[in-house]
Design an enzyme around this catalytic site. Structure first.
Site, PDB file in Angstrom:
ATOM      1  N   GLY A 123       0.872  -1.174   0.000  1.00 41.55           N
ATOM      2  CA  GLY A 123       0.000   0.000   0.000  1.00 41.55           C
ATOM      3  C   GLY A 123       0.905   1.218   0.000  1.00 41.55           C
ATOM      4  O   GLY A 123       1.591   1.484   0.989  1.00 41.55           O
ATOM      5  N   ALA A 124       0.973   1.907  -1.150  1.00 40.41           N
ATOM      6  CA  ALA A 124       1.829   3.099  -1.231  1.00 40.41           C
ATOM      7  C   ALA A 124       0.970   4.350  -1.204  1.00 40.41           C
ATOM      8  O   ALA A 124       1.249   5.335  -1.882  1.00 40.41           O
ATOM      9  CB  ALA A 124       2.679   3.044  -2.494  1.00 40.41           C
ATOM     10  N   VAL A 153      -0.496   6.515   4.168  1.00 45.57           N
ATOM     11  CA  VAL A 153       0.209   5.947   5.332  1.00 45.57           C
ATOM     12  C   VAL A 153       1.431   5.144   4.885  1.00 45.57           C
ATOM     13  O   VAL A 153       2.526   5.287   5.441  1.00 45.57           O
ATOM     14  CB  VAL A 153      -0.749   5.048   6.162  1.00 45.57           C
ATOM     15  CG1 VAL A 153       0.003   4.379   7.306  1.00 45.57           C
ATOM     16  CG2 VAL A 153      -1.915   5.868   6.709  1.00 45.57           C
ATOM     17  N   ASP A 204       2.039  -1.612  -4.583  1.00 47.48           N
ATOM     18  CA  ASP A 204       0.647  -1.147  -4.629  1.00 47.48           C
ATOM     19  C   ASP A 204      -0.015  -1.754  -5.873  1.00 47.48           C
ATOM     20  O   ASP A 204       0.671  -2.196  -6.799  1.00 47.48           O
ATOM     21  CB  ASP A 204       0.593   0.387  -4.699  1.00 47.48           C
ATOM     22  CG  ASP A 204      -0.739   0.953  -4.189  1.00 47.48           C
ATOM     23  OD1 ASP A 204      -0.755   1.523  -3.086  1.00 47.48           O
ATOM     24  OD2 ASP A 204      -1.762   0.807  -4.897  1.00 47.48           O
ATOM     25  N   ARG A 240     -10.884   5.562   6.219  1.00 48.77           N
ATOM     26  CA  ARG A 240     -12.238   6.065   6.465  1.00 48.77           C
ATOM     27  C   ARG A 240     -12.401   7.494   5.960  1.00 48.77           C
ATOM     28  O   ARG A 240     -11.434   8.247   5.844  1.00 48.77           O
ATOM     29  CB  ARG A 240     -12.630   5.937   7.925  1.00 48.77           C
ATOM     30  CG  ARG A 240     -11.711   6.591   8.916  1.00 48.77           C
ATOM     31  CD  ARG A 240     -12.215   6.316  10.315  1.00 48.77           C
ATOM     32  NE  ARG A 240     -11.294   6.803  11.310  1.00 48.77           N
ATOM     33  CZ  ARG A 240     -11.639   7.084  12.548  1.00 48.77           C
ATOM     34  NH1 ARG A 240     -12.886   6.924  12.940  1.00 48.77           N
ATOM     35  NH2 ARG A 240     -10.738   7.525  13.400  1.00 48.77           N
ATOM     36  N   ASN A 254     -11.683  -4.250   3.387  1.00 52.63           N
ATOM     37  CA  ASN A 254     -10.291  -4.443   3.809  1.00 52.63           C
ATOM     38  C   ASN A 254      -9.941  -5.884   4.183  1.00 52.63           C
ATOM     39  O   ASN A 254      -8.796  -6.296   4.032  1.00 52.63           O
ATOM     40  CB  ASN A 254      -9.955  -3.477   4.952  1.00 52.63           C
ATOM     41  CG  ASN A 254      -9.794  -2.056   4.438  1.00 52.63           C
ATOM     42  OD1 ASN A 254      -9.876  -1.822   3.230  1.00 52.63           O
ATOM     43  ND2 ASN A 254      -9.566  -1.108   5.321  1.00 52.63           N
ATOM     44  N   ASN A 287      -7.198  -0.805   8.680  1.00 52.29           N
ATOM     45  CA  ASN A 287      -8.315  -0.825   9.634  1.00 52.29           C
ATOM     46  C   ASN A 287      -9.472  -1.704   9.167  1.00 52.29           C
ATOM     47  O   ASN A 287      -9.613  -1.929   7.972  1.00 52.29           O
ATOM     48  CB  ASN A 287      -8.827   0.608   9.827  1.00 52.29           C
ATOM     49  CG  ASN A 287      -8.033   1.343  10.900  1.00 52.29           C
ATOM     50  OD1 ASN A 287      -7.702   0.771  11.931  1.00 52.29           O
ATOM     51  ND2 ASN A 287      -7.729   2.609  10.645  1.00 52.29           N
ATOM     52  N   ARG A 312      -0.427  10.279  20.194  1.00 52.22           N
ATOM     53  CA  ARG A 312      -1.469  11.328  20.241  1.00 52.22           C
ATOM     54  C   ARG A 312      -1.781  11.705  21.688  1.00 52.22           C
ATOM     55  O   ARG A 312      -1.953  12.888  22.011  1.00 52.22           O
ATOM     56  CB  ARG A 312      -2.735  10.820  19.541  1.00 52.22           C
ATOM     57  CG  ARG A 312      -2.575  10.789  18.030  1.00 52.22           C
ATOM     58  CD  ARG A 312      -3.818  10.297  17.331  1.00 52.22           C
ATOM     59  NE  ARG A 312      -3.652  10.442  15.886  1.00 52.22           N
ATOM     60  CZ  ARG A 312      -4.285   9.696  14.975  1.00 52.22           C
ATOM     61  NH1 ARG A 312      -5.139   8.764  15.358  1.00 52.22           N
ATOM     62  NH2 ARG A 312      -4.082   9.904  13.690  1.00 52.22           N
ATOM     63  N   HIS A 356      -8.218  -0.319  18.956  1.00 52.62           N
ATOM     64  CA  HIS A 356      -7.855   0.915  18.247  1.00 52.62           C
ATOM     65  C   HIS A 356      -9.117   1.508  17.617  1.00 52.62           C
ATOM     66  O   HIS A 356      -9.246   1.618  16.413  1.00 52.62           O
ATOM     67  CB  HIS A 356      -6.792   0.584  17.182  1.00 52.62           C
ATOM     68  CG  HIS A 356      -6.432   1.725  16.286  1.00 52.62           C
ATOM     69  ND1 HIS A 356      -5.878   2.896  16.753  1.00 52.62           N
ATOM     70  CD2 HIS A 356      -6.547   1.880  14.944  1.00 52.62           C
ATOM     71  CE1 HIS A 356      -5.679   3.712  15.731  1.00 52.62           C
ATOM     72  NE2 HIS A 356      -6.075   3.130  14.621  1.00 52.62           N
TER      73      HIS A 356
HETATM   74  N1  LIG Z   1      -3.641   1.414  12.463  1.00 53.24           N
HETATM   75  C1  LIG Z   1      -3.589   2.735  12.413  1.00 53.24           C
HETATM   76  O1  LIG Z   1      -3.187   3.371  13.387  1.00 53.24           O
HETATM   77  C2  LIG Z   1      -4.024   3.465  11.177  1.00 53.24           C
HETATM   78  C3  LIG Z   1      -3.845   4.860  11.055  1.00 53.24           C
HETATM   79  C4  LIG Z   1      -4.212   5.497   9.874  1.00 53.24           C
HETATM   80  C5  LIG Z   1      -4.764   4.758   8.829  1.00 53.24           C
HETATM   81  N2  LIG Z   1      -4.954   3.426   9.000  1.00 53.24           N
HETATM   82  C6  LIG Z   1      -5.509   2.585   7.929  1.00 53.24           C
HETATM   83  O2  LIG Z   1      -4.479   2.324   6.985  1.00 53.24           O
HETATM   84  C7  LIG Z   1      -5.076   2.039   5.715  1.00 53.24           C
HETATM   85  C8  LIG Z   1      -4.410   2.901   4.641  1.00 53.24           C
HETATM   86  O3  LIG Z   1      -4.740   4.249   4.839  1.00 53.24           O
HETATM   87  P1  LIG Z   1      -4.240   5.359   3.790  1.00 53.24           P
HETATM   88  O4  LIG Z   1      -4.683   6.644   4.326  1.00 53.24           O
HETATM   89  O5  LIG Z   1      -2.825   5.130   3.456  1.00 53.24           O
HETATM   90  O6  LIG Z   1      -5.124   4.974   2.511  1.00 53.24           O
HETATM   91  P2  LIG Z   1      -4.776   5.278   0.983  1.00 53.24           P
HETATM   92  O7  LIG Z   1      -6.041   5.103   0.212  1.00 53.24           O
HETATM   93  O8  LIG Z   1      -4.031   6.547   0.846  1.00 53.24           O
HETATM   94  O9  LIG Z   1      -3.769   4.091   0.602  1.00 53.24           O
HETATM   95  C9  LIG Z   1      -4.148   2.757   0.533  1.00 53.24           C
HETATM   96  C10 LIG Z   1      -3.386   2.132  -0.627  1.00 53.24           C
HETATM   97  O10 LIG Z   1      -3.647   0.724  -0.636  1.00 53.24           O
HETATM   98  C11 LIG Z   1      -3.620   0.344  -2.009  1.00 53.24           C
HETATM   99  N3  LIG Z   1      -4.226  -0.970  -2.166  1.00 53.24           N
HETATM  100  C12 LIG Z   1      -5.536  -1.316  -2.197  1.00 53.24           C
HETATM  101  N4  LIG Z   1      -5.676  -2.637  -2.418  1.00 53.24           N
HETATM  102  C13 LIG Z   1      -4.421  -3.144  -2.507  1.00 53.24           C
HETATM  103  C14 LIG Z   1      -3.897  -4.462  -2.709  1.00 53.24           C
HETATM  104  N5  LIG Z   1      -4.703  -5.515  -2.865  1.00 53.24           N
HETATM  105  N6  LIG Z   1      -2.551  -4.594  -2.776  1.00 53.24           N
HETATM  106  C15 LIG Z   1      -1.717  -3.538  -2.646  1.00 53.24           C
HETATM  107  N7  LIG Z   1      -2.163  -2.278  -2.440  1.00 53.24           N
HETATM  108  C16 LIG Z   1      -3.491  -2.095  -2.376  1.00 53.24           C
HETATM  109  C17 LIG Z   1      -4.374   1.456  -2.707  1.00 53.24           C
HETATM  110  O11 LIG Z   1      -4.129   1.446  -4.103  1.00 53.24           O
HETATM  111  C18 LIG Z   1      -3.827   2.678  -2.000  1.00 53.24           C
HETATM  112  O12 LIG Z   1      -2.713   3.245  -2.678  1.00 53.24           O
HETATM  113  C19 LIG Z   1      -6.573   2.306   5.894  1.00 53.24           C
HETATM  114  O13 LIG Z   1      -7.261   1.092   6.138  1.00 53.24           O
HETATM  115  C20 LIG Z   1      -6.615   3.192   7.117  1.00 53.24           C
HETATM  116  O14 LIG Z   1      -7.860   3.136   7.774  1.00 53.24           O
HETATM  117  C21 LIG Z   1      -4.600   2.774  10.141  1.00 53.24           C
END
Ligand SMILES: NC(=O)c1ccc[n+]([C@@H]2O[C@H](COP(=O)([O-])OP(=O)(O)OC[C@H]3O[C@@H](n4cnc5c(N)ncnc54)[C@H](O)[C@@H]3O)[C@@H](O)[C@H]2O)c1
Length: 313
Positions: free
Chosen positions: A8-9, A12, A33, A83, A96, A121, A152, A176
């Site tokens: 996932g690029a 985050v 990604d 979200r 997810n 998430n 935080r 979380h």
């Molecule tokens: N645990 C935590 O503390 C925390 C904090 C912030 C965000 N998150 C979660 O992290 C996740 C990512 O958030 P984000 O803001 O980076 O989202 P984002 O949409 O910016 O990035 C997600 C990336 O995942 C890629 N993706 C989707 N399906 C895929 C697959 N099968 N293989 C490879 N890549 C794939 C997408 O193309 C996208 O680039 C979300 O689920 C978010 O809720 C968790």
């Protein structure tokens, strides 16, 4: 040669990769990604900062090419949807769960000994799904949420105290989620002084409430979920693993009787080192804190139950 893959690029994942490279946590950082060209572009952009920032780590991007991730020591999973304002983390489960499960299975084909750090998430449930569906030892699956929530918490404490956040200690345990996380105000300190001696009960409760909705506040401001602190918190956990720092980090780990819970992944303080979860630290919680933890575990279990409904388990 140490190697970390970030799946996932997006916001985050790319931030996490950037921090890993900038701080030279790993020799090689691979971003993967599904979006054609995005990882490659972001990797090239980061590599063009190497001379400016003075780091020697290499960042490589690829589109769904798992061979490039082979023999990673640690793999961070951020793939999935974030979200939008008004959504809870739990509402993301349907989409997810499928993404996280297939990604984790592909990763293990090429990096059978990797330690996984799950960020997607709803993180507690995605960590549980990874544990149940992959059949790897529980010390190798770590959910990242507590490192972020604790950071935080320390930020809001420092704002209330008017001090540097690095002088404050505090941790958040439990799930979380906005209503499931438990900022442990009783154990928070400023230079060893309990913060309860420095802040009024009302102010402390305000800090706790701000921490719990910390993610939602940012989602409302940004229109999507936050990334700088989540990405940095992911890198913080990776560093403790890869450099065997054995830091005590509140992390989502599998419990087997600890805290009176089993068959669940939820946030508790854990020693994180080269073997992943090296030890779970059992805090002596008060009756009120125990009750909050039980309530939190029940909520996480309810979300886990949805994994069967969506056919992920
Ligand atoms: N645990 C935590 O503390 C925390 C904090 C912030 C965000 N998150 C979660 O992290 C996740 C990512 O958030 P984000 O803001 O980076 O989202 P984002 O949409 O910016 O990035 C997600 C990336 O995942 C890629 N993706 C989707 N399906 C895929 C697959 N099968 N293989 C490879 N890549 C794939 C997408 O193309 C996208 O680039 C979300 O689920 C978010 O809720 C968790």
């Amino acid at each position: 040669m140490s190697k970390v893959t970030v799946v996932g690029a997006g916001n985050v994942g790319a931030t996490c990769a950037n921090v890993l490279a900038f701080n030279e946590v790993a020799d090689e950082v691979v971003m993967l990604d599904v979006k054609e060209g995005v990882s490659e572009g972001k990797a090239m952009d980061m590599m063009q900062t190497a001379q400016l920032l003075g780091f020697d780590s290499t960042v490589v991007g690829c589109t769904n090419d798992y061979e490039k991730t082979a023999n990673s020591d640690v793999v961070v999973i951020t793939s999935g949807i974030p979200r939008k304002p008004g959504m809870t983390r739990e509402e993301l489960i349907g989409v997810n769960a499928g993404i996280v499960k297939s990604v984790a299975q592909n990763i293990l084909k090429y990096s059978p000994n990797a330690i996984l750090v799950v960020i997607s998430n709803p993180m507690d449930t995605m960590t549980y799904l990874s544990l149940k569906s992959l059949g790897v030892a529980k010390n190798r699956i770590i959910g990242m949420g507590g490192a972020l929530d604790s950071s935080r918490f320390k930020y809001f404490l420092s704002q209330a105290l008017g001090c540097n956040a690095n002088e404050v200690e505090g941790m958040v345990i439990g799930g979380h989620g906005d209503t499931t996380m438990i900022p442990l105000a009783r154990l928070a300190t400023y230079k060893g002084i309990p913060v309860s001696k420095l802040l009024s009960a009302e102010k402390l409760q305000e800090v706790v409430s701000s921490t719990m909705v910390g993610g939602a506040t940012l989602t409302k401001l940004l229109g999507t979920s936050a990334w700088y602190a989540p990405g940095a918190a992911g890198a913080f956990v990776v560093e403790s693993i890869l450099h065997n720092q054995k830091k005590m980090i509140p992390s989502c780990v599998a419990l087997d009787g600890e805290y009176g819970q089993s068959d669940i992944c939820i946030g508790v303080p854990a020693i994180i080192g080269r073997n992943g979860v090296e030890k779970i630290v059992e805090l002596d919680l008060t009756a009120d804190e125990k009750a909050l933890f039980e309530k939190s575990a029940a909520a996480v279990r309810a979300t886990n139950a949805a994994l069967k409904e969506v056919g992920a388990l």
